[in-house]
Structures are given as structure tokens and as C-alpha cells.
Design an enzyme around this catalytic site. Structure first.
Site, short mmCIF file in Angstrom:
data_model
loop_
_atom_site.label_atom_id
_atom_site.label_comp_id
_atom_site.label_asym_id
_atom_site.label_seq_id
_atom_site.Cartn_x
_atom_site.Cartn_y
_atom_site.Cartn_z
N ARG A 33 -3.71 14.02 -2.52
CA ARG A 33 -4.01 12.63 -3.07
C ARG A 33 -5.34 12.30 -2.49
NH1 ARG A 33 0.50 8.88 -3.56
NH2 ARG A 33 1.76 9.91 -4.86
N ARG A 37 -6.25 5.52 -2.63
CA ARG A 37 -6.65 4.46 -2.49
C ARG A 37 -7.54 4.11 -0.70
NH1 ARG A 37 -1.05 2.25 -3.32
NH2 ARG A 37 -0.86 4.40 -2.82
N ARG A 46 -10.37 2.15 -10.07
CA ARG A 46 -8.91 1.84 -10.65
C ARG A 46 -9.04 0.34 -11.07
NH1 ARG A 46 -4.61 -0.50 -8.61
NH2 ARG A 46 -2.81 0.26 -8.53
N ASP A 83 -0.15 11.74 -12.74
CA ASP A 83 1.13 11.69 -11.77
C ASP A 83 2.39 12.44 -12.43
OD1 ASP A 83 1.67 9.45 -9.42
OD2 ASP A 83 3.68 9.76 -10.90
N TYR A 160 13.74 10.40 -9.63
CA TYR A 160 13.23 9.18 -10.40
C TYR A 160 13.78 8.82 -11.65
CZ TYR A 160 9.72 9.55 -6.74
OH TYR A 160 9.17 9.60 -5.43
O1 CP3 Z 1 -3.05 14.58 -5.15
C1 CP3 Z 1 -3.76 13.88 -6.05
O2 CP3 Z 1 -4.89 13.40 -5.80
C2 CP3 Z 1 -3.78 14.29 -7.66
C3 CP3 Z 1 -2.95 12.85 -8.23
C4 CP3 Z 1 -1.66 12.78 -7.83
C5 CP3 Z 1 -0.97 11.47 -7.69
N1 CP3 Z 1 0.30 11.60 -7.73
C6 CP3 Z 1 -1.72 10.22 -8.04
C7 CP3 Z 1 -1.24 9.03 -7.42
C8 CP3 Z 1 -0.47 13.66 -7.76
C9 CP3 Z 1 -0.46 15.13 -7.50
C10 CP3 Z 1 0.71 12.98 -7.53
C11 CP3 Z 1 1.97 13.49 -7.46
C12 CP3 Z 1 3.25 12.50 -7.26
N2 CP3 Z 1 3.46 11.33 -7.74
C13 CP3 Z 1 4.31 12.76 -6.34
C14 CP3 Z 1 4.66 14.25 -5.77
C15 CP3 Z 1 3.70 14.39 -4.50
C16 CP3 Z 1 4.21 13.40 -3.09
O3 CP3 Z 1 3.36 12.68 -3.14
O4 CP3 Z 1 5.42 13.31 -3.08
C17 CP3 Z 1 5.18 11.81 -6.53
C18 CP3 Z 1 6.60 11.75 -5.91
C19 CP3 Z 1 4.59 10.82 -7.43
C20 CP3 Z 1 5.36 9.70 -7.82
C21 CP3 Z 1 4.50 8.39 -7.25
N3 CP3 Z 1 3.35 8.13 -7.96
C22 CP3 Z 1 4.68 7.60 -6.43
C23 CP3 Z 1 6.20 7.62 -5.68
C24 CP3 Z 1 3.70 6.56 -6.29
C25 CP3 Z 1 4.00 5.20 -5.49
C26 CP3 Z 1 3.54 5.46 -4.02
C27 CP3 Z 1 2.18 5.05 -3.64
O5 CP3 Z 1 1.42 5.87 -2.90
O6 CP3 Z 1 1.77 3.94 -4.16
C28 CP3 Z 1 2.79 7.12 -7.08
C29 CP3 Z 1 1.47 6.17 -7.58
C30 CP3 Z 1 0.20 7.37 -7.27
N4 CP3 Z 1 -0.02 8.48 -7.69
C31 CP3 Z 1 -0.97 6.80 -6.78
C32 CP3 Z 1 -1.56 7.94 -6.89
C33 CP3 Z 1 -3.37 7.79 -6.54
C34 CP3 Z 1 -1.53 5.45 -5.74
C35 CP3 Z 1 -1.32 4.31 -7.12
C36 CP3 Z 1 -2.58 3.56 -6.94
O7 CP3 Z 1 -3.73 3.60 -7.23
O8 CP3 Z 1 -1.99 2.18 -6.99
#
Ligand code: CP3
Length: 352
Positions: A33, A37, A46, A83, A160
Site C-alpha cells: 500500500r 492515503r 484520488r 485492487d 469477498y
Molecule cells: O499495495 C499497493 O500500493 C498496490 C495497490 C493495492 C490496493 N489494494 C490499493 C487500495 C493492493 C495490492 C491492494 C490489495 C488488496 N485489496 C487486498 C490484499 C492485501 C491486503 O490489504 O490485505 C485486499 C484484501 C483488498 C480489498 C480492499 N481494497 C479493501 C478491504 C479495501 C478497503 C480498506 C481500506 O484500506 O480502505 C480496499 C481499498 C483500497 N485498495 C485502498 C487502496 C489504496 C484504499 C482506498 C481509498 O483510496 O479510498
């Protein structure tokens, strides 16, 4: 130099050297990540995109946020901004994000829900912009920076798709596994096929490494861990290795505990990513002996910083110094992290 010349084109990129089995004096670094944010420039882009999914599907802006942490910190790898839940969406599930809560999807609980999904090879219609992002990144990244593509592991993606949201214990997915095993396994197969196609397209577009995120592997035990975490990861890795023998694969069976032992051999992955529930000393003795490891600083240090961050970072570098290691967090950096603490972590790793 490289232990066995597994990946011959990789000499200059430190992450590819570690993945080929080389022990480097300083481990290469990136951060899960890392585009996120906690960075003001991410929040600005964003906002420009409108919302998270529009950002994922906008190749120019997705490439921009991928590059932001590279410019700011000089990480050794960039991870494609996308994602894991785009695959269910491409298979026909509805997907949206509720601000402050997380993802929501239409649910798969009955055969008719599964029958409505698209075939695996139909995903590219939706996912084409992601391949476009990869192409832009391959052009724009500095030559020393490795580009990592990724997908969710079938079990995690299925949790999910079945529940329609994140769940603390993956209860609905376990219930379907017990209550309707053929439907559960058919869903896992569909996701596995789609994931192979999706990662292959990322590699064709320029991804140099791929990572399989199994964030909820820790809730699978014993036989279920073998069947639903190890086997799908092995199947994906084998299919990719047949077509792209030179592309390293990182597996992340998060919170697998003793399931980390033997994971390299059982799946064929080149590197096992570790969460921070295992000590680096234990993992060096029990996991790194089988290949490269990645991890595993607790992401809470990115919020709290200070001497504890320095001490723990040094302890991890030291514990893994006898074998191939890529420094990373144990899970994604959180929005409340202080960007200065990332600088402190990188300086500590590079001066250890
Ligand atoms: O790592 C990186 O920078 C690459 C991009 C990336 C994102 N999600 C961007 C993201 C990667 C590799 C993921 C993987 C992901 N997504 C996983 C597996 C890794 C982990 O974290 O366990 C999972 C379970 C998801 C599903 C997901 N996406 C969830 C549960 C959420 C919400 C939780 C949160 O942090 O808000 C997301 C959203 C998400 N994916 C964000 C980002 C940067 C935040 C969204 C935003 O900008 O509002």
C-alpha cells in the site's frame, strides 16, 4: 552473483537479484500500500479521479499514484495501483466502495448466482485499462525500479464474493465451503482461471514480478489450508511458470503461521511474504531456509516511529541477513501513518 542463474535478465534490479536467491548486503525495499492515503499527493490524485474505482480504471492517474512513492522515497519496486476486487467485478459481480467502511459486492450464495458470472476469459473487457497502466509504468519507471503486478488469491477473493464485504472471520465463506462444497470449489476454480489470465496479461504488458495476496489464508487450517490456499497458489504459479519461466512469483499467505513452513516448495513460489505475527528469527530458521522471504515490520511502526521503529527494523534486517530478503511491512501501511516514518525506516534499512 546469482545463485543459479534462474532469472538471467535481472542483474541490475536488486529485487530481481533477491528473488533469484542472492543474499545482498542491504535488502531491497518496497512497502505494501505504498501508494495510499497516508500521502497527500495520493489524496489529491484520488480526488481528481473522483473515487477509488475511477482511479483504478484511469491508466494515467493510476500510473501517477504508483509513481508517487517512487519519486518521494526511491523504493526498489513499484506495485501496480489497482485492487484485488477488480477480478470479481470483471467476472460480473457488482462492486462499490463505501467511504470509511470498505468494499461491497453482490453476493454468491446459490448456484444461480454462480451461473450468472462470466467465463474467466471475459475479464479482459473490464480489465484492459489495468494493462494500459502497466504499459505506462514500464515506460516511466526508473530503470533500477522493479514493477510488481498482483492479484488476490482465490480464497481471499472468494471470501469477498461470498460475503459481499470484508468479514472478521470469513464466516460466510467457511459456511459455503461446508454447506455446498461443489459450489464453493467451482467458484474457487473460476477465480483461479481468471487470475491466471489476469496475471499473464499483466506480464505481457510489462510486469516483472507478480504477487498473489492471500490476506485471509490464516483462517484456513489443516486440510482446508492445503486445498484452498496452497493448491490454488500452486496452480497459478505452475501455469505462469510454464509460459513465463523467468518471471518470479511472490506468495503471501497472510497469518499462515506454521503454514509458512514448506510454502515455497508446495507452491513453487520464489518468495514467501511474511506478516508480522511471526518473529523474523523463527522465519529465518524455518522459512528463509527454503528461499527468499519478504517482510515483516509491523505497519503500526509507521504511525508511531521513533527508537522502536529503528530497533525493530534493525532486528529484522539482522535476522534475515543470512539469506535472500526483501524488506517490507507485514501488512499494508495505514492512512494514519506519518510519511516521515517511512523515510526513517528506509534510512535505517540502508544504514544497517
Ligand atoms: O499495495 C499497493 O500500493 C498496490 C495497490 C493495492 C490496493 N489494494 C490499493 C487500495 C493492493 C495490492 C491492494 C490489495 C488488496 N485489496 C487486498 C490484499 C492485501 C491486503 O490489504 O490485505 C485486499 C484484501 C483488498 C480489498 C480492499 N481494497 C479493501 C478491504 C479495501 C478497503 C480498506 C481500506 O484500506 O480502505 C480496499 C481499498 C483500497 N485498495 C485502498 C487502496 C489504496 C484504499 C482506498 C481509498 O483510496 O479510498
Amino acid at each position: 552473483m546469482m545463485k543459479d542463474g534462474k532469472f538471467p535478465m535481472s542483474q541490475t534490479k536488486t529485487i530481481l537479484r533477491s528473488l533469484a536467491g542472492e543474499t545482498l548486503p542491504t535488502p531491497p525495499i518496497w512497502m505494501m500500500r505504498q501508494a495510499g492515503r497516508y500521502l497527500p499527493e495520493y489524496k489529491a490524485t484520488r480526488a481528481q479521479a473522483g473515487d477509488f474505482l475511477s482511479l483504478c480504471y484511469n491508466p494515467d492517474l493510476a500510473a501517477e499514484v504508483t509513481l508517487q512513492p517512487i519519486r518521494r522515497y526511491g523504493f526498489d519496486a513499484a506495485i501496480l495501483f489497482a485492487d484485488i476486487l477488480l477480478v470479481p467485478q470483471a467476472l460480473g459481480a457488482d462492486l462499490w466502495f463505501v467511504t470509511g467502511e470498505g468494499p461491497r459486492l453482490s453476493t454468491i450464495t446459490a448456484q444461480s448466482d454462480f451461473d450468472a458470472l462470466k467465463p474467466a476469459d471475459a475479464i479482459h473487457e473490464t480489465l484492459n485499462p489495468i494493462y494500459e497502466t502497466v504499459k505506462i509504468l514500464r515506460r516511466e519507471l526508473p530503470e533500477e525500479t522493479t514493477l510488481i503486478g498482483f492479484a488476490g488469491a482465490p480464497w481471499t477473493v472468494a471470501t469477498y464474493m461470498i460475503a459481499g464485504q470484508g468479514t472478521p472471520d470469513q464466516g460466510p465463506a467457511h459456511a459455503l465451503m461446508q454447506g455446498n462444497t461443489p459450489l464453493f470449489e467451482a467458484l474457487l476454480d473460476r477465480i483461479t482461471e481468471a487470475t491466471i489470465d489476469y496475471l499473464a496479461m499483466q506480464i505481457d504488458a510489462g510486469a516483472e514480478v507478480v504477487k498473489i495476496f492471500d490476506s485471509w489464508a490464516g483462517s484456513l487450517k489443516g486440510d482446508a489450508f492445503q486445498k484452498y490456499a496452497v493448491l490454488p497458489c500452486a496452480r497459478i504459479t505452475k501455469a505462469l511458470k510454464e509460459r513465463y519461466p523467468h518471471i518470479p512469483v511472490i506468495g503471501f499467505p497472510r497469518e499462515a503461521g506454521d503454514g509458512y513452513v514448506g510454502f515455497h516448495a508446495a507452491t513453487g513460489v520464489d518468495c514467501v511474504a511474511l506478516d508480522n505475527s511471526v518473529s523474523p528469527e523463527w522465519a529465518a530458521a524455518n522459512v528463509q531456509t527454503s528461499g527468499c522471504v519478504q517482510g515483516n515490520l509491523a505497519s503500526s511502526h509507521m504511525v508511531t516511529g521513533g527508537q522502536a521503529l529503528i530497533d525493530e527494523t534493525r532486528a529484522i534486517v539482522k535476522a534475515f541477513s543470512g539469506g535472500p530478503h526483501i524488506f517490507n511491512l507485514g501488512h499494508g501501511i495505514t492512512p494514519d501513518a506519518d510519511p516521515e516514518n517511512v523515510t526513517l525506516m528506509i534510512e535505517t534499512v540502508r544504514s544497517s
